[in-house]
Scaffold this motif. Structure first.
Motif, short mmCIF file in Angstrom:
data_model
loop_
_atom_site.label_atom_id
_atom_site.label_comp_id
_atom_site.label_asym_id
_atom_site.label_seq_id
_atom_site.Cartn_x
_atom_site.Cartn_y
_atom_site.Cartn_z
N UNK A 222 48.64 -26.45 -16.95
CA UNK A 222 49.33 -25.37 -16.25
C UNK A 222 49.51 -24.15 -17.14
N UNK A 223 49.55 -24.38 -18.47
CA UNK A 223 49.75 -23.25 -19.38
C UNK A 223 48.57 -23.00 -20.29
N UNK A 224 47.53 -23.85 -20.20
CA UNK A 224 46.35 -23.64 -21.04
C UNK A 224 45.71 -22.31 -20.67
N UNK A 225 45.64 -21.35 -21.59
CA UNK A 225 45.19 -20.00 -21.23
C UNK A 225 43.74 -19.91 -20.81
N UNK A 226 42.93 -20.89 -21.19
CA UNK A 226 41.52 -20.85 -20.79
C UNK A 226 41.29 -21.55 -19.47
N UNK A 227 42.35 -22.03 -18.83
CA UNK A 227 42.21 -22.66 -17.53
C UNK A 227 42.04 -24.17 -17.64
N UNK A 228 42.02 -24.86 -16.48
CA UNK A 228 41.95 -26.33 -16.46
C UNK A 228 40.73 -26.90 -17.17
N UNK A 229 39.62 -26.16 -17.20
CA UNK A 229 38.42 -26.69 -17.86
C UNK A 229 38.64 -26.92 -19.36
N UNK A 230 39.59 -26.21 -19.93
CA UNK A 230 39.86 -26.35 -21.37
C UNK A 230 40.92 -27.41 -21.66
N UNK A 231 41.50 -27.99 -20.61
CA UNK A 231 42.54 -29.00 -20.82
C UNK A 231 41.96 -30.24 -21.47
N UNK A 232 42.78 -30.91 -22.24
CA UNK A 232 42.30 -32.12 -22.89
C UNK A 232 43.42 -32.88 -23.56
N UNK A 233 43.03 -33.97 -24.19
CA UNK A 233 43.97 -34.87 -24.84
C UNK A 233 43.75 -34.83 -26.35
N UNK A 234 44.83 -34.80 -27.11
CA UNK A 234 44.75 -34.90 -28.56
C UNK A 234 45.46 -36.18 -28.97
N UNK A 235 44.71 -37.11 -29.54
CA UNK A 235 45.27 -38.39 -29.96
C UNK A 235 45.32 -38.47 -31.48
N UNK A 268 42.21 -44.45 -42.56
CA UNK A 268 42.49 -43.01 -42.52
C UNK A 268 43.09 -42.60 -41.18
N UNK A 269 43.96 -41.61 -41.23
CA UNK A 269 44.53 -41.02 -40.02
C UNK A 269 43.73 -39.80 -39.63
N UNK A 270 43.51 -39.61 -38.32
CA UNK A 270 42.76 -38.45 -37.87
C UNK A 270 43.19 -38.06 -36.47
N UNK A 271 42.67 -36.94 -36.02
CA UNK A 271 42.91 -36.47 -34.66
C UNK A 271 41.63 -36.58 -33.85
N UNK A 272 41.79 -36.94 -32.59
CA UNK A 272 40.65 -37.01 -31.68
C UNK A 272 40.95 -36.14 -30.47
N UNK A 273 40.03 -35.20 -30.18
CA UNK A 273 40.18 -34.34 -29.01
C UNK A 273 39.25 -34.82 -27.90
N UNK A 274 39.82 -35.14 -26.75
CA UNK A 274 39.05 -35.63 -25.60
C UNK A 274 39.20 -34.64 -24.46
N UNK A 275 38.11 -34.07 -24.01
CA UNK A 275 38.17 -33.14 -22.90
C UNK A 275 38.50 -33.88 -21.61
N UNK A 276 39.38 -33.29 -20.81
CA UNK A 276 39.79 -33.94 -19.57
C UNK A 276 38.60 -34.18 -18.64
#
Length: 356
Positions: A222-235, A268-276
């Motif tokens: 709802x607040x992602x400035x690039x729109x829903x296509x840019x939404x995703x999950x950060x784990x 190791x700890x890391x971040x994973x970005x998953x596109x919705x």
């Protein structure tokens, strides 16, 4: 060290009118092109004068329209990194670094900067003989040699291809984790934001629409400035094992995740970005499918877009996961808050640059 920004600037068809705080770490100004991000960087650097407002670093006033304060750019101690490296072509890499040192005698040791950026073999070469990624590493080094209290990075990877971006990203991670120099970083890439950001300031049409951790901002379409296509999950995940078939197994707070081999060591700890858009939904556990990541989940929120799309927000074992599907699919699956589903993700859907 905290940067506090409140400013008003008229920019063509809209007015930049916002306020935010950039705490230690990497603060990413995130939004579509033309939203005012570069103007903010220029105002902080002293390269542009706001119509009104106040900018302070560690309590020191850089700009205050009411008090009539506008500190000159060369006194603000801001290191700037642009899309193009802007190195002096007639100087060697070593001489470009020395130019940075000319502005400050209190910057880091050159040997430390050279080692961190891996530019030792480049010192005798001139910029014309360097790749785009090498030039950007030298530009980062020159900025660091000036002993800045903050780095301002205006889409530093935008002019690079994917291979060169992958080359540079780890160095910004090292800046964040090892050098302790705060960074104000401009980007419109969700993958960069997810990988680098300590704090995200989402900007749309000159306004701050949300500020917070990357997982919160990217996870709210709802607040992602690039729109829903840019939404995703950060784990946030820990590497459990590297398997002989070229896959790595991760644990994200109890959620098991299989991905193509990651470069991190076990533990190791890391971040994973998953596109919705890469997450599929099923009302029954899929059988006979190639996807390796299948997670039981519950729909917590369903948002219908103005077009044919919809975003389902899921609770998958305590982790928030977003799935972008069509309205038709949402209706066919009878999705609603409380509905039990299975989230499905192909291992190869997650690009290497989305894991850090």
């Amino acid at each position: 060290m905290t940067l506090d920004v409140a400013l008003v600037m008229k920019l063509g068809g809209f007015t930049l009118d916002l306020a935010f705080a950039a705490p230690p770490g990497i603060t990413v100004l995130y939004g579509r092109s033309g939203s005012g991000k570069t103007s903010i960087i220029n105002a902080v650097a002293g390269l542009a004068r706001p119509d009104a407002g106040r900018i302070t670093v560690e309590g020191e006033v850089l700009f205050d329209s009411r008090a009539g304060v506008n500190m000159p750019a060369h006194k603000r101690r801001m290191g700037c990194i642009f899309q193009d490296a802007r190195l002096f072509p007639h100087l060697t890499v070593a001489q470009n670094l020395a130019y940075g040192r000319w502005f400050s005698k209190t910057g880091p040791e050159e040997a430390r900067v050279v080692e961190m950026l891996g530019i030792g073999p480049l010192l005798a070469r001139r910029p014309g003989g360097l790749s785009g990624g090498e030039r950007q590493r030298v530009a980062i080094g020159r900025a660091l040699m000036a002993g800045p209290r903050m780095l301002l990075a205006d889409e530093p990877l935008a002019a690079l291809d994917e291979a060169r971006k992958a080359e540079i990203l780890p160095y910004f991670e090292r800046l964040r984790d090892e050098m302790g120099v705060p960074v104000l970083y401009v980007s419109h890439s969700p993958a960069e934001v997810a990988r680098l950001a300590t704090t995200v300031v989402a900007i749309d049409a000159g306004q701050v629409v949300r500020q917070g951790p990357a997982a919160d901002v990217l996870g709210d379409p709802q607040v992602t400035p690039l729109g829903p296509r840019a939404a995703g999950t950060v784990l946030e995940a820990r590497v459990l094992a590297h398997h002989k078939d070229g896959l790595s197994e991760l644990d994200a707070g109890g959620l098991r995740l299989h991905l193509p081999a990651v470069r991190h060591k076990e533990g190791a700890l890391l971040r994973v970005h998953i596109q919705a858009a890469d997450v599929m939904l099923a009302t029954h556990r899929p059988q006979g499918v190639s996807a390796l990541n299948v997670w039981p989940a519950r729909v917590t929120e369903l948002r219908m877009g103005t077009g044919p799309g919809a975003i389902a927000k899921l609770d998958a074992g305590g982790q928030v996961v977003l799935a972008r599907i069509t309205r038709r699919s949402a209706e066919a699956l009878d999705l609603a808050p409380g509905r039990e589903v299975f989230a499905v993700l192909k291992a190869v859907s997650v690009a290497p640059e989305s894991v850090a």
